[in-house]
Scaffold this active site. Structure first.
Site, PDB file in Angstrom:
ATOM      1  N   ARG A  39       7.333  18.405  57.497  1.00 21.47           N
ATOM      2  CA  ARG A  39       6.593  17.556  57.954  1.00 21.47           C
ATOM      3  C   ARG A  39       5.070  18.122  57.824  1.00 21.47           C
ATOM      4  NH1 ARG A  39      10.420  16.610  61.715  1.00 21.47           N
ATOM      5  NH2 ARG A  39       9.714  18.208  63.194  1.00 21.47           N
ATOM      6  N   TRP A  78      17.137  18.025  61.131  1.00 21.89           N
ATOM      7  CA  TRP A  78      17.647  16.688  61.764  1.00 21.89           C
ATOM      8  C   TRP A  78      16.573  16.711  62.719  1.00 21.89           C
ATOM      9  CZ3 TRP A  78      19.282  16.121  67.038  1.00 21.89           C
ATOM     10  CH2 TRP A  78      19.345  17.239  67.837  1.00 21.89           C
ATOM     11  N   LYS A 117      28.742  20.349  66.936  1.00 18.45           N
ATOM     12  CA  LYS A 117      28.874  19.147  67.467  1.00 18.45           C
ATOM     13  C   LYS A 117      30.013  18.110  66.679  1.00 18.45           C
ATOM     14  CE  LYS A 117      24.367  18.352  67.835  1.00 18.45           C
ATOM     15  NZ  LYS A 117      23.872  19.650  67.822  1.00 18.45           N
ATOM     16  N   TYR A 148      26.157  13.339  62.899  1.00 16.03           N
ATOM     17  CA  TYR A 148      26.889  14.296  61.935  1.00 16.03           C
ATOM     18  C   TYR A 148      27.702  13.571  60.976  1.00 16.03           C
ATOM     19  CZ  TYR A 148      25.407  18.770  64.090  1.00 16.03           C
ATOM     20  OH  TYR A 148      24.746  19.934  64.560  1.00 16.03           O
ATOM     21  N   MET A 183      16.287  24.857  68.787  1.00 16.63           N
ATOM     22  CA  MET A 183      17.356  25.356  69.167  1.00 16.63           C
ATOM     23  C   MET A 183      17.526  26.978  68.686  1.00 16.63           C
ATOM     24  SD  MET A 183      19.916  22.360  68.001  1.00 16.63           S
ATOM     25  CE  MET A 183      19.594  22.482  66.382  1.00 16.63           C
TER      26      MET A 183
END
Length: 358
Positions: A39, A78, A117, A148, A183
């Site tokens: 970004r 993500w 996940k 996902y 994370m």
């Protein structure tokens, strides 16, 4: 590969994130031409070019128009949303926008990085079931929404239309050095240990009894980069999900004591219940600011370093979590990392960069 010819022309989507940073360095060292997409603008020696664009912002055709030479795409990002329905909408849309923006690129291979996940479910229902362990790449999808799965479906459809091969890489908790990552357990625990060391707070394992005692594994960000490049450079690795973890297994009650030792701390007795970092560190901001000033550290606010919520989610699970790597091992991937060293290497680098106290 001729003299001066790149192995491939790669786009790393999420080049400033934890997995993306390590992958860009690994690709560049292996002789690839590397384009980073993120970004914000960055200036890094491991990139040949950079594209600053937000794939969730809508029309990105102009920003992607100069990328018609790409042979490989690595999707390492993500966008976290408030609900899983929004996660699905936004993250599916990002991949659709990406492929729509590269209509003429001669893509040979696209890799998608997801995670466990896939087996544990989204944060709204995280680890609420009792999945079989070790997690098998052949296990079916869980019922319900999971972004996902939607990302995979976009990838599969694009591969069928355009004829490229694909791989989906599923790391466990990633360990590496990146600042500002949402994370990042290694940096989070380094900040927590540093606060405990300076203030005399007890260094207490914050997670569940099940995780404290269970067998588990992690994924070194450097090993994930090796895995992604291995899959990209071997044509026989195609159209498969690939679990990726360090290759050793540990229990947190053992590793917690080793981390304490590295910070010259005594591990506090485990209280037998969760004591979440998000609660323990509710007032960490001003405490960290004082530590930064007293120890002449790089002026990073604690919110850029520690992701209390994510470490709480990983350490608070009530199910055993470790992975099976049959697909990769069968196809010849032999990479390995020592999990304790994955953590201590990050801790030592943070000290060297004066991000935490020596």
């Amino acid at each position: 590969m001729g003299n001066g010819e790149a192995r491939g022309r790669a786009l790393v989507v999420g080049a400033t994130g934890l997995s993306g940073r390590y992958l860009c360095r690994r690709l560049k060292a292996a002789g690839w031409h590397v384009t980073g997409l993120s970004r914000g603008r960055v200036e890094r020696g491991d990139l040949d070019r950079h594209v600053a664009v937000d794939l969730a912002a809508g029309d990105v055709a102009a920003a992607l128009s100069g990328l018609s030479d790409l042979t490989h795409v690595f999707i390492c990002t993500w966008s976290r949303q408030a609900t899983e329905a929004e996660n699905v909408r936004v993250n599916r849309g990002m991949l659709e926008t990406l492929f729509d923006g590269l209509p003429d690129a001669p893509l040979a291979h696209v890799a998608l990085v997801t995670g466990l996940k896939h087996y544990l479910g989204p944060f709204e229902a995280y680890a609420s079931g009792r999945p079989y362990t070790p997690f098998l790449e052949s296990q079916p999808r869980l019922p319900g929404e999971n972004f996902y799965y939607d990302q995979e479906d976009v990838l599969f459809a694009a591969a069928e239309r355009r004829g490229f091969r694909w791989t989906v890489h599923r790391p466990h908790t990633m360990i590496g050095l990146a600042i500002g990552n949402a994370m990042n357990m290694a940096v989070t625990l380094a900040v927590y240990a540093s606060i405990c060391r300076v203030t005399g707070r007890p260094f207490v394992y914050p997670g569940s009894p099940q995780q404290y005692e269970a067998a588990t594994d992690i994924t070194d960000a450097g090993l994930l980069a090796d895995h992604l490049v291995w899959a990209a450079e071997n044509d026989h690795v195609r159209d498969l999900p690939l679990n990726i973890a360090n290759g050793d297994i540990f229990r947190w009650h053992w590793l917690w004591a080793r981390i304490a030792e590295h910070f010259e701390l005594d591990p506090a007795p485990y209280p037998g219940r969760r004591t979440p970092l998000q609660d323990q560190m509710a007032e960490a901001g001003p405490i960290w600011d004082r530590i930064v000033a007293d120890h002449d550290l790089a002026p990073h606010p604690v919110t850029d370093l520690a992701s209390w919520w994510h470490s709480d989610a990983d350490l608070g699970r009530e199910v055993e979590c470790f992975t099976d790597m049959t697909n990769s091992r069968t196809l010849g991937f032999t990479g390995y990392r020592n999990s304790l060293e994955s953590f201590t290497d990050v801790f030592d680098a943070l000290r060297q960069k004066r991000i935490i106290p020596a």
